[in-house]
Every structure is written in structure tokens, then in C-alpha cells.
Design a protein around this motif. Structure first.
Motif, mmCIF file in Angstrom:
data_model
loop_
_atom_site.group_PDB
_atom_site.id
_atom_site.type_symbol
_atom_site.label_atom_id
_atom_site.label_comp_id
_atom_site.label_asym_id
_atom_site.label_seq_id
_atom_site.Cartn_x
_atom_site.Cartn_y
_atom_site.Cartn_z
ATOM 1 N N UNK A 50 0.842 -1.244 -0.101
ATOM 2 C CA UNK A 50 -0.034 0.070 0.024
ATOM 3 C C UNK A 50 0.771 1.307 -0.138
ATOM 4 N N UNK A 51 0.504 2.126 -0.959
ATOM 5 C CA UNK A 51 1.247 3.640 -0.774
ATOM 6 C C UNK A 51 0.337 4.576 -0.106
ATOM 7 N N UNK A 52 1.153 5.435 0.344
ATOM 8 C CA UNK A 52 0.634 6.449 1.189
ATOM 9 C C UNK A 52 1.416 7.871 0.773
ATOM 10 N N UNK A 53 0.530 8.568 0.212
ATOM 11 C CA UNK A 53 1.174 9.755 -0.489
ATOM 12 C C UNK A 53 2.143 9.725 -1.508
ATOM 13 N N UNK A 54 1.652 8.629 -2.191
ATOM 14 C CA UNK A 54 2.786 8.387 -3.541
ATOM 15 C C UNK A 54 2.134 8.869 -4.759
ATOM 16 N N UNK A 55 2.965 9.420 -5.796
ATOM 17 C CA UNK A 55 2.285 9.752 -6.865
ATOM 18 C C UNK A 55 2.939 9.085 -8.204
ATOM 19 N N UNK A 56 3.299 7.918 -7.792
ATOM 20 C CA UNK A 56 4.271 6.999 -8.522
ATOM 21 C C UNK A 56 2.933 5.854 -9.221
ATOM 22 N N UNK A 57 3.387 5.718 -10.563
ATOM 23 C CA UNK A 57 2.258 4.481 -10.991
ATOM 24 C C UNK A 57 2.819 3.375 -10.523
ATOM 25 N N UNK A 58 1.649 2.217 -10.677
ATOM 26 C CA UNK A 58 1.723 0.929 -9.879
ATOM 27 C C UNK A 58 2.977 0.203 -10.469
ATOM 28 N N UNK A 59 3.248 0.298 -11.662
ATOM 29 C CA UNK A 59 4.444 -0.564 -12.086
ATOM 30 C C UNK A 59 5.718 -0.163 -11.654
ATOM 31 N N UNK A 60 5.850 1.080 -11.528
ATOM 32 C CA UNK A 60 7.019 1.707 -10.813
ATOM 33 C C UNK A 60 7.112 1.364 -9.252
ATOM 34 N N UNK A 61 5.705 1.511 -8.587
ATOM 35 C CA UNK A 61 5.812 1.214 -7.243
ATOM 36 C C UNK A 61 5.968 -0.289 -6.920
ATOM 37 N N UNK A 62 5.311 -0.990 -7.866
ATOM 38 C CA UNK A 62 5.901 -2.685 -7.768
ATOM 39 C C UNK A 62 7.195 -3.021 -7.903
ATOM 40 N N UNK A 63 7.816 -2.237 -8.756
ATOM 41 C CA UNK A 63 9.445 -2.459 -8.981
ATOM 42 C C UNK A 63 10.179 -1.858 -7.554
ATOM 43 N N UNK A 64 9.878 -0.872 -7.104
ATOM 44 C CA UNK A 64 10.321 -0.247 -5.763
ATOM 45 C C UNK A 64 10.156 -1.151 -4.633
ATOM 46 N N UNK A 65 8.924 -2.009 -4.764
ATOM 47 C CA UNK A 65 8.612 -2.980 -3.503
ATOM 48 C C UNK A 65 9.661 -4.106 -3.689
ATOM 49 N N UNK A 66 9.519 -4.825 -5.142
ATOM 50 C CA UNK A 66 10.547 -5.716 -5.212
ATOM 51 C C UNK A 66 12.092 -5.385 -4.872
ATOM 52 N N UNK A 67 12.336 -4.173 -5.198
ATOM 53 C CA UNK A 67 13.786 -3.937 -4.891
ATOM 54 C C UNK A 67 13.980 -3.889 -3.164
#
Length: 78
Positions: A50-67
Motif C-alpha cells: 500500500x502506498x501513502x502519499x505516493x504519486x508513482x504509477x503502479x508498475x514503478x511502485x511494484x518495482x520499488x517494492x520488489x527491490x
């Protein structure tokens, strides 16, 4: 908890993000000194976040999560 840096692919290029652990599987995401938002990871369901206050798209957010999970050496159940 020490901050760390990750690189993720975005639009065919590598993009760096600084990550600061906040505890309880919450991480602050920022570039240089500008905070982008916070991500809350689910330690039981590694595909969920779950993101809070993020303006990132889901593919980028998922990549950040994975890293983040890779950096933290979370084990994935396949």
C-alpha cells in the motif's frame, strides 16, 4: 535503521531512489532530499503493498517494492 539506495528500470532507463526504513515494514521513498511518499509492505503477502502519499504509477511502485524486498532479503514463496 539505515537508509539505502535502490535502482529500478523505468521507461527503459535506470532510476535511483533512496529508501528509509520507518519500522513495521514501512519505508519512505525519496529522491535526493524530496520525499515522494511512503510504502507499506505486507510481510505475509509479498505481492501486496500500500502506498501513502505516493504519486508513482503502479508498475514503478511494484518495482520499488520488489527491490526493497530484495534488499531486505525477504524470502518469496513460489
Amino acid at each position: 535503521m539505515e537508509q539505502f539506495r535502490i535502482e529500478v528500470a523505468y521507461n527503459g532507463r535506470g532510476r535511483f531512489f533512496n529508501i528509509k526504513p520507518l519500522g513495521n515494514a514501512r519505508y519512505q521513498i525519496y529522491i535526493e532530499e524530496e520525499t515522494i511518499g511512503t510504502i507499506q509492505l505486507d510481510e505475509k503477502d509479498h505481492a501486496r503493498c500500500e502506498s501513502q502519499g505516493c504519486e508513482l504509477d503502479m508498475p514503478l511502485l511494484n518495482s520499488i517494492r520488489d527491490q526493497i524486498q530484495f534488499h531486505e532479503k525477504w524470502k518469496h514463496s513460489d
